[in-house]
Design an enzyme around this catalytic site. Structure first.
Site, PDB file in Angstrom:
ATOM      1  N   THR A  10     120.766  23.799  47.473  1.00  0.00           N
ATOM      2  CA  THR A  10     121.837  23.426  48.401  1.00  0.00           C
ATOM      3  C   THR A  10     121.591  21.975  48.830  1.00  0.00           C
ATOM      4  OG1 THR A  10     120.593  24.029  50.383  1.00  0.00           O
ATOM      5  CG2 THR A  10     121.838  25.805  49.327  1.00  0.00           C
ATOM      6  N   LYS A  62     111.375  29.554  62.233  1.00  0.00           N
ATOM      7  CA  LYS A  62     111.786  30.697  61.411  1.00  0.00           C
ATOM      8  C   LYS A  62     110.911  31.928  61.697  1.00  0.00           C
ATOM      9  CE  LYS A  62     115.228  28.730  59.187  1.00  0.00           C
ATOM     10  NZ  LYS A  62     116.634  29.153  59.401  1.00  0.00           N
ATOM     11  N   SER A  87     113.649  32.139  56.546  1.00  0.00           N
ATOM     12  CA  SER A  87     113.041  31.430  55.406  1.00  0.00           C
ATOM     13  C   SER A  87     111.666  32.035  55.149  1.00  0.00           C
ATOM     14  CB  SER A  87     112.875  29.947  55.760  1.00  0.00           C
ATOM     15  OG  SER A  87     111.997  29.324  54.847  1.00  0.00           O
ATOM     16  N   ASN A 121     123.553  31.686  60.137  1.00  0.00           N
ATOM     17  CA  ASN A 121     123.013  31.002  58.957  1.00  0.00           C
ATOM     18  C   ASN A 121     122.699  29.530  59.224  1.00  0.00           C
ATOM     19  OD1 ASN A 121     122.879  30.318  55.884  1.00  0.00           O
ATOM     20  ND2 ASN A 121     124.567  29.064  56.659  1.00  0.00           N
ATOM     21  N   VAL A 148     116.451  27.386  47.564  1.00  0.00           N
ATOM     22  CA  VAL A 148     117.824  27.623  47.091  1.00  0.00           C
ATOM     23  C   VAL A 148     118.483  26.264  46.904  1.00  0.00           C
ATOM     24  CG1 VAL A 148     120.015  28.776  47.572  1.00  0.00           C
ATOM     25  CG2 VAL A 148     117.904  29.675  48.592  1.00  0.00           C
ATOM     26  N   TYR A 169     109.704  23.559  61.594  1.00  0.00           N
ATOM     27  CA  TYR A 169     110.644  24.426  60.867  1.00  0.00           C
ATOM     28  C   TYR A 169     110.051  25.831  60.718  1.00  0.00           C
ATOM     29  CZ  TYR A 169     113.607  26.177  57.078  1.00  0.00           C
ATOM     30  OH  TYR A 169     114.458  26.942  56.309  1.00  0.00           O
ATOM     31  N   ASP A 218     129.259  22.731  67.190  1.00  0.00           N
ATOM     32  CA  ASP A 218     127.807  22.563  67.091  1.00  0.00           C
ATOM     33  C   ASP A 218     127.189  23.792  67.751  1.00  0.00           C
ATOM     34  OD1 ASP A 218     125.151  21.979  67.469  1.00  0.00           O
ATOM     35  OD2 ASP A 218     125.488  19.935  68.182  1.00  0.00           O
ATOM     36  N   VAL A 219     126.527  24.625  66.964  1.00  0.00           N
ATOM     37  CA  VAL A 219     126.025  25.890  67.523  1.00  0.00           C
ATOM     38  C   VAL A 219     124.994  25.673  68.621  1.00  0.00           C
ATOM     39  CG1 VAL A 219     126.504  27.349  65.511  1.00  0.00           C
ATOM     40  CG2 VAL A 219     124.301  26.139  65.656  1.00  0.00           C
TER      41      VAL A 219
HETATM   42  P1  NDP Z   1     122.699  23.264  53.967  1.00  0.00           P
HETATM   43  O1  NDP Z   1     122.087  22.041  54.563  1.00  0.00           O
HETATM   44  O2  NDP Z   1     123.455  23.154  52.694  1.00  0.00           O
HETATM   45  O3  NDP Z   1     123.621  23.985  55.036  1.00  0.00           O
HETATM   46  C1  NDP Z   1     123.271  24.050  56.392  1.00  0.00           C
HETATM   47  C2  NDP Z   1     124.494  24.491  57.167  1.00  0.00           C
HETATM   48  O4  NDP Z   1     124.138  24.588  58.551  1.00  0.00           O
HETATM   49  C3  NDP Z   1     125.626  23.506  57.042  1.00  0.00           C
HETATM   50  O5  NDP Z   1     126.835  24.215  56.861  1.00  0.00           O
HETATM   51  C4  NDP Z   1     125.625  22.796  58.396  1.00  0.00           C
HETATM   52  O6  NDP Z   1     126.952  22.472  58.742  1.00  0.00           O
HETATM   53  C5  NDP Z   1     125.126  23.914  59.297  1.00  0.00           C
HETATM   54  N1  NDP Z   1     124.567  23.421  60.538  1.00  0.00           N
HETATM   55  C6  NDP Z   1     123.396  22.761  60.717  1.00  0.00           C
HETATM   56  N2  NDP Z   1     123.246  22.447  62.007  1.00  0.00           N
HETATM   57  C7  NDP Z   1     124.347  22.923  62.658  1.00  0.00           C
HETATM   58  C8  NDP Z   1     124.778  22.905  64.001  1.00  0.00           C
HETATM   59  N3  NDP Z   1     124.053  22.338  64.953  1.00  0.00           N
HETATM   60  N4  NDP Z   1     125.954  23.494  64.317  1.00  0.00           N
HETATM   61  C9  NDP Z   1     126.711  24.069  63.352  1.00  0.00           C
HETATM   62  N5  NDP Z   1     126.352  24.127  62.069  1.00  0.00           N
HETATM   63  C10 NDP Z   1     125.185  23.548  61.727  1.00  0.00           C
HETATM   64  O7  NDP Z   1     121.476  24.273  53.786  1.00  0.00           O
HETATM   65  P2  NDP Z   1     121.357  25.793  53.308  1.00  0.00           P
HETATM   66  O8  NDP Z   1     122.662  26.367  52.973  1.00  0.00           O
HETATM   67  O9  NDP Z   1     120.295  25.815  52.315  1.00  0.00           O
HETATM   68  O10 NDP Z   1     120.787  26.446  54.655  1.00  0.00           O
HETATM   69  C11 NDP Z   1     121.317  27.610  55.245  1.00  0.00           C
HETATM   70  C12 NDP Z   1     120.189  28.380  55.901  1.00  0.00           C
HETATM   71  O11 NDP Z   1     119.274  28.800  54.892  1.00  0.00           O
HETATM   72  C13 NDP Z   1     119.372  27.580  56.915  1.00  0.00           C
HETATM   73  O12 NDP Z   1     119.150  28.373  58.061  1.00  0.00           O
HETATM   74  C14 NDP Z   1     118.072  27.302  56.180  1.00  0.00           C
HETATM   75  O13 NDP Z   1     116.990  27.171  57.068  1.00  0.00           O
HETATM   76  C15 NDP Z   1     117.966  28.541  55.315  1.00  0.00           C
HETATM   77  N6  NDP Z   1     117.083  28.372  54.150  1.00  0.00           N
HETATM   78  C16 NDP Z   1     117.427  27.509  53.126  1.00  0.00           C
HETATM   79  C17 NDP Z   1     116.577  27.359  52.046  1.00  0.00           C
HETATM   80  C18 NDP Z   1     116.881  26.461  50.898  1.00  0.00           C
HETATM   81  O14 NDP Z   1     115.991  26.238  50.061  1.00  0.00           O
HETATM   82  N7  NDP Z   1     118.086  25.906  50.772  1.00  0.00           N
HETATM   83  C19 NDP Z   1     115.307  28.090  51.973  1.00  0.00           C
HETATM   84  C20 NDP Z   1     115.062  28.977  53.077  1.00  0.00           C
HETATM   85  C21 NDP Z   1     115.923  29.093  54.111  1.00  0.00           C
HETATM   86  P3  NDP Z   1     127.448  21.067  59.313  1.00  0.00           P
HETATM   87  O15 NDP Z   1     126.653  19.992  58.679  1.00  0.00           O
HETATM   88  O16 NDP Z   1     128.898  21.082  58.964  1.00  0.00           O
HETATM   89  O17 NDP Z   1     127.250  21.183  60.783  1.00  0.00           O
END
Ligand code: NDP
Length: 249
Positions: free
Chosen positions: A188, A157, A138, A85, A186, A153, A58-59
């Site tokens: 996801t 950012k 973002s 990320n 995006v 949020y 957990d980061v």
């Molecule tokens: P997802 O929810 O698919 O992925 C988020 C990732 O962050 C997961 O791998 C999750 O892993 C990890 N994560 C979250 N909290 C923690 C934590 N406390 N410790 C470790 N890992 C953590 O979303 P996206 O891929 O879309 O998001 C990635 C980034 O892109 C984010 O920073 C988001 O703000 C940004 N973003 C996304 C947009 C979109 O539309 N999708 C738009 C703009 C920005 P796990 O659950 O395994 O911990």
């Protein structure tokens, strides 16, 4: 864009943009360090990478953050790229939401504090390799929010964007570059994880190009910013949003 012999840490590598970046870095020869909390999802992505180091962490937990850096150094002896990320949003994450200040803390701890902490821990190692950092922000950090429940949020950012500039100033003299990627919508699990019941396609008409992005499009930019091709790029904020920011209401 070969990353042969480069050690790349990607937080949030279990899903979405981080997973796409982990696979792409691995394909380009990097030694990938995948960080996330969900073991099942991490394992599924790891199977598509070449011998990654998977760290369940957990980061936002300080001991976990230290463990990420220590385990990476123990295994590979160096860090070349840190991709901050991992990030999240929460439904009703605005001023009028329930438990407002707890929501603020949760979001800021992951989206900002963890990035500052990991960056400080990685910096001495990045100075040795003249490496670089890519922070995933973002467009919510650059423009007024599209709804009234995303204040926390968006401010996380916006602060992350300025952190990139500050870190680029502090580390530039050591040859370490620091940049931001600001995605628009995006496809996801991001909204689902935030318990926001919306389909990403709803954002199409709000973009100039009438489309939303795939995670691989973000990974492309992350790899560019992390590569030597971007050797003159630091303190920048690369927007990849299908023209959402420039579209008039
Ligand atoms: P997802 O929810 O698919 O992925 C988020 C990732 O962050 C997961 O791998 C999750 O892993 C990890 N994560 C979250 N909290 C923690 C934590 N406390 N410790 C470790 N890992 C953590 O979303 P996206 O891929 O879309 O998001 C990635 C980034 O892109 C984010 O920073 C988001 O703000 C940004 N973003 C996304 C947009 C979109 O539309 N999708 C738009 C703009 C920005 P796990 O659950 O395994 O911990």
């Amino acid at each position: 864009m070969s990353f042969k012999n480069k050690v790349v840490i990607i937080t949030g590598a279990s899903s979405g943009i981080g997973a796409a970046a982990a696979k792409m870095f691995s394909k380009e020869g990097a030694q990938v360090v995948m960080v996330g909390r969900n073991e099942t999802k991490l394992s599924a992505v790891a199977k598509q990478c070449s011998s990654p180091l998977v760290i369940r962490a957990d980061v936002a937990n300080d001991d976990d953050a230290r463990r990420v850096i220590n385990e990476t150094i123990k295994k590979f002896g160096q860090i070349d790229v840190l991709v901050n990320n991992a990030g999240m949003a929460m439904k009703n994450g605005g001023l009028l939401g329930n438990d407002m200040i707890q929501v603020y803390d949760s979001i800021m701890n992951i989206n900002l504090r963890a990035v500052v902490h990991l960056t400080s821990l990685a910096a001495p190692h990045l100075i040795k390799t003249k490496g670089n950092i890519v922070n995933v922000s973002s467009i919510g950090g650059l423009a007024p929010p599209i709804d009234s429940g995303s204040t926390n949020y968006c401010i996380s950012k916006a602060a992350l964007n300025h952190f990139t500039v500050c870190a680029a100033v502090e580390l530039g003299g050591y040859g370490v570059r620091v940049n931001t990627l600001s995605p628009g919508p995006v496809k996801t699990d991001f909204l689902e994880n935030a318990k926001i019941e919306l389909d990403f396609d709803i954002f199409r008409p709000s973009t100039m190009l009438n489309r939303v992005s795939e995670p691989e499009e973000m990974a492309d930019v992350i790899l560019y910013l992390a590569s030597d091709r971007a050797r003159g790029v630091t303190g920048s904020n690369y927007v990849n949003d299908n023209g959402m920011l420039i579209k008039k209401p």
